[in-house]
Write a protein that holds these residues in place. Structure first.
Motif, PDB file in Angstrom:
ATOM      1  N   GLU A 153       0.743  -1.095  -0.075  1.00  0.00           N
ATOM      2  CA  GLU A 153      -0.075  -0.103  -0.025  1.00  0.00           C
ATOM      3  C   GLU A 153       0.825   1.272   0.130  1.00  0.00           C
ATOM      4  OE1 GLU A 153      -0.758  -2.728   2.010  1.00  0.00           O
ATOM      5  OE2 GLU A 153      -2.254  -3.287   0.729  1.00  0.00           O
ATOM      6  N   LEU A 181       2.742  10.857  -9.381  1.00  0.00           N
ATOM      7  CA  LEU A 181       1.733  11.286 -10.273  1.00  0.00           C
ATOM      8  C   LEU A 181       1.664  13.242  -9.804  1.00  0.00           C
ATOM      9  CD1 LEU A 181      -1.049   8.656 -10.019  1.00  0.00           C
ATOM     10  CD2 LEU A 181       0.631   9.313 -11.819  1.00  0.00           C
ATOM     11  N   LYS A 182       1.653  13.294  -8.539  1.00  0.00           N
ATOM     12  CA  LYS A 182       1.777  14.613  -8.087  1.00  0.00           C
ATOM     13  C   LYS A 182       2.567  15.453  -8.866  1.00  0.00           C
ATOM     14  CE  LYS A 182      -0.579  15.690  -3.797  1.00  0.00           C
ATOM     15  NZ  LYS A 182      -0.671  15.578  -2.483  1.00  0.00           N
ATOM     16  N   GLN A 212       8.811   5.950 -13.039  1.00  0.00           N
ATOM     17  CA  GLN A 212       7.900   5.074 -12.262  1.00  0.00           C
ATOM     18  C   GLN A 212       8.208   3.633 -12.357  1.00  0.00           C
ATOM     19  OE1 GLN A 212       3.741   5.443 -12.510  1.00  0.00           O
ATOM     20  NE2 GLN A 212       3.373   4.240 -10.988  1.00  0.00           N
ATOM     21  N   ILE A 242       1.735   1.938  -3.535  1.00  0.00           N
ATOM     22  CA  ILE A 242       0.620   2.648  -4.305  1.00  0.00           C
ATOM     23  C   ILE A 242       0.582   4.404  -3.693  1.00  0.00           C
ATOM     24  CG2 ILE A 242      -1.806   2.911  -4.392  1.00  0.00           C
ATOM     25  CD1 ILE A 242      -1.684  -0.258  -4.031  1.00  0.00           C
ATOM     26  N   LEU A 243       0.619   4.416  -2.445  1.00  0.00           N
ATOM     27  CA  LEU A 243       0.809   5.833  -1.909  1.00  0.00           C
ATOM     28  C   LEU A 243       2.035   6.724  -2.492  1.00  0.00           C
ATOM     29  CD1 LEU A 243      -0.533   7.813   0.073  1.00  0.00           C
ATOM     30  CD2 LEU A 243       0.915   6.839   1.839  1.00  0.00           C
ATOM     31  N   TYR A 244       3.038   6.092  -2.499  1.00  0.00           N
ATOM     32  CA  TYR A 244       4.012   6.732  -3.080  1.00  0.00           C
ATOM     33  C   TYR A 244       3.865   7.205  -4.733  1.00  0.00           C
ATOM     34  CZ  TYR A 244       8.641   7.643  -5.233  1.00  0.00           C
ATOM     35  OH  TYR A 244      10.014   8.096  -5.839  1.00  0.00           O
ATOM     36  N   ASN A 245       3.477   6.279  -5.204  1.00  0.00           N
ATOM     37  CA  ASN A 245       2.928   6.563  -6.904  1.00  0.00           C
ATOM     38  C   ASN A 245       1.906   7.775  -7.044  1.00  0.00           C
ATOM     39  OD1 ASN A 245       4.655   4.349  -7.981  1.00  0.00           O
ATOM     40  ND2 ASN A 245       3.054   3.203  -7.749  1.00  0.00           N
ATOM     41  N   ASN A 246       0.901   7.732  -6.042  1.00  0.00           N
ATOM     42  CA  ASN A 246       0.039   8.744  -6.130  1.00  0.00           C
ATOM     43  C   ASN A 246       0.434  10.134  -5.596  1.00  0.00           C
ATOM     44  OD1 ASN A 246      -2.646   7.562  -7.253  1.00  0.00           O
ATOM     45  ND2 ASN A 246      -2.086   6.184  -5.707  1.00  0.00           N
ATOM     46  N   GLU A 247       1.214  10.057  -4.474  1.00  0.00           N
ATOM     47  CA  GLU A 247       1.533  11.358  -3.769  1.00  0.00           C
ATOM     48  C   GLU A 247       2.935  11.884  -4.122  1.00  0.00           C
ATOM     49  OE1 GLU A 247      -0.513  13.062  -1.788  1.00  0.00           O
ATOM     50  OE2 GLU A 247      -1.786  11.786  -2.206  1.00  0.00           O
TER      51      GLU A 247
END
Length: 347
Positions: A117, A128-129, A137, A120-125
């Motif tokens: 998890e 992607l940010k 990535q 996934i958080l690293y990818n989003n925060e």
């Protein structure tokens, strides 16, 4: 000597630009720094935005740019494992820097407590940010997977780390006319020789610069490529026209250790300098495509395909492990597409 450094954003990445009057000693020093690059567009050298580089050039400290002490230790162990497995220096640097970025993000968390998890958080925060690329990535994912495969006590389930969906990008290709313009534009025989050899043999830039005089088999018209990508040796045919050019080149430059040496005898030619040579040629010929050295390799494969060469032979010549990698050239070959008649012609 006077110089000035400042933080810049170049190609969506934070870098440190260093401005100074042209000076061979300074250029040699900055080339030795990890991650240094010359930008023709900016007209300056630039480096990764790290704590060490900020201190080196007296810039404001970079907050949270280092992992925890545990993270730093783990990265060093990771480097040792990669080196013991004989990964190339470039791969060791790429993977360890990618892992460092990930562990900086979780500097307040024990490595053993990091979960799927968290990826996934690293990818989003972070990814992607900050609008970072899918290829970057993928580098992070590769590094994280390889790292956690070596960690015994962890909550990470390596097989369940997901990758970003690959973009269906086509290789960039030049026409035969454009290649001819590029190869004939340079009066410098060394520069012309290097560009011609990349195109005529479909070489990667690193493969060209690693060539030694003994790798040219003039009796059998072959080039031996040692330790290519994936540590694989292979042979490629040498055009008789290229062999004649090589003989002329050899008489003038008399290379010792490497076939193409830089200003210092015994050291191979610099990859960034060769890319700059190509940029200068593009300006001279008026070709506006943002061509790179790899475009010449792509063009070699595509032109072979268009001339009827079997895809299996092209795979062998390029040193591709999988035929799927080579098949992408079928999508940019215009031989069959140009024969299709548009229904508009019948209106």
């Amino acid at each position: 000597m006077k110089w000035k450094a400042k933080i810049i954003t170049h190609k969506k990445e934070k870098r440190i630009a260093v401005y100074f009057e042209k000076n061979d000693e300074w250029i040699a020093r900055i080339k030795k720094l990890t991650g240094s690059r010359w930008s023709q567009t900016l007209g300056t050298w630039h480096l990764p935005d790290t704590v060490e580089n900020r201190q080196r050039f007296h810039l404001a400290p970079l907050s949270y740019s280092l992992p925890s002490e545990e993270g730093i230790e783990q990265i060093e162990k990771f480097k040792q494992i990669l080196r013991s497995k004989r990964y190339s220096d470039n791969t060791v640097t790429t993977y360890s820097e990618a892992l460092k970025s990930f562990l900086v993000f979780y500097r307040e968390k024990a490595v053993a407590e990091i979960t799927n998890e968290d990826v996934i958080l690293y990818n989003n925060e972070h990814i992607l940010k900050n609008n970072l690329s899918a290829s970057y990535q993928n580098q992070i994912v590769n590094a994280v997977k390889l790292f956690f495969q070596t960690i015994r006590e962890t909550k990470m389930i390596v097989d369940k780390i997901h990758r970003p969906k690959n973009a269906k990008t086509l290789p960039n290709v030049l026409s035969k006319e454009e290649v001819k313009l590029i190869l004939n534009a340079h009066s410098n025989i060394k520069h012309k020789m290097m560009l011609s050899l990349i195109y005529s043999c479909g070489l990667r830039c690193g493969e060209l610069l690693a060539l030694r005089p003994v790798h040219i088999d003039s009796k059998r018209n072959l080039v031996l490529l040692k330790n290519g990508k994936g540590k694989k040796d292979r042979i490629v045919p040498l055009s008789p026209k290229i062999l004649e050019m090589l003989r002329d080149y050899y008489k003038i430059y008399k290379p010792t250790t490497y076939l193409f040496e830089g200003q210092i005898k015994g050291q191979h030619y610099d990859a960034r300098s060769l890319q700059l040579v190509l940029k200068q040629v593009l300006q001279k010929t008026g070709i506006t495509k943002p061509a790179t050295l790899h475009w010449l390799r792509n063009s070699f494969a595509t032109h072979l395909l268009e001339s009827g060469t079997d895809l299996r032979y092209i795979q062998e010549l390029l040193g591709h492990a999988s035929s799927k990698t080579t098949e992408i050239y079928t999508h940019v070959s215009t031989k069959s597409i140009q024969q299709i008649k548009s229904p508009f012609d019948d209106l």
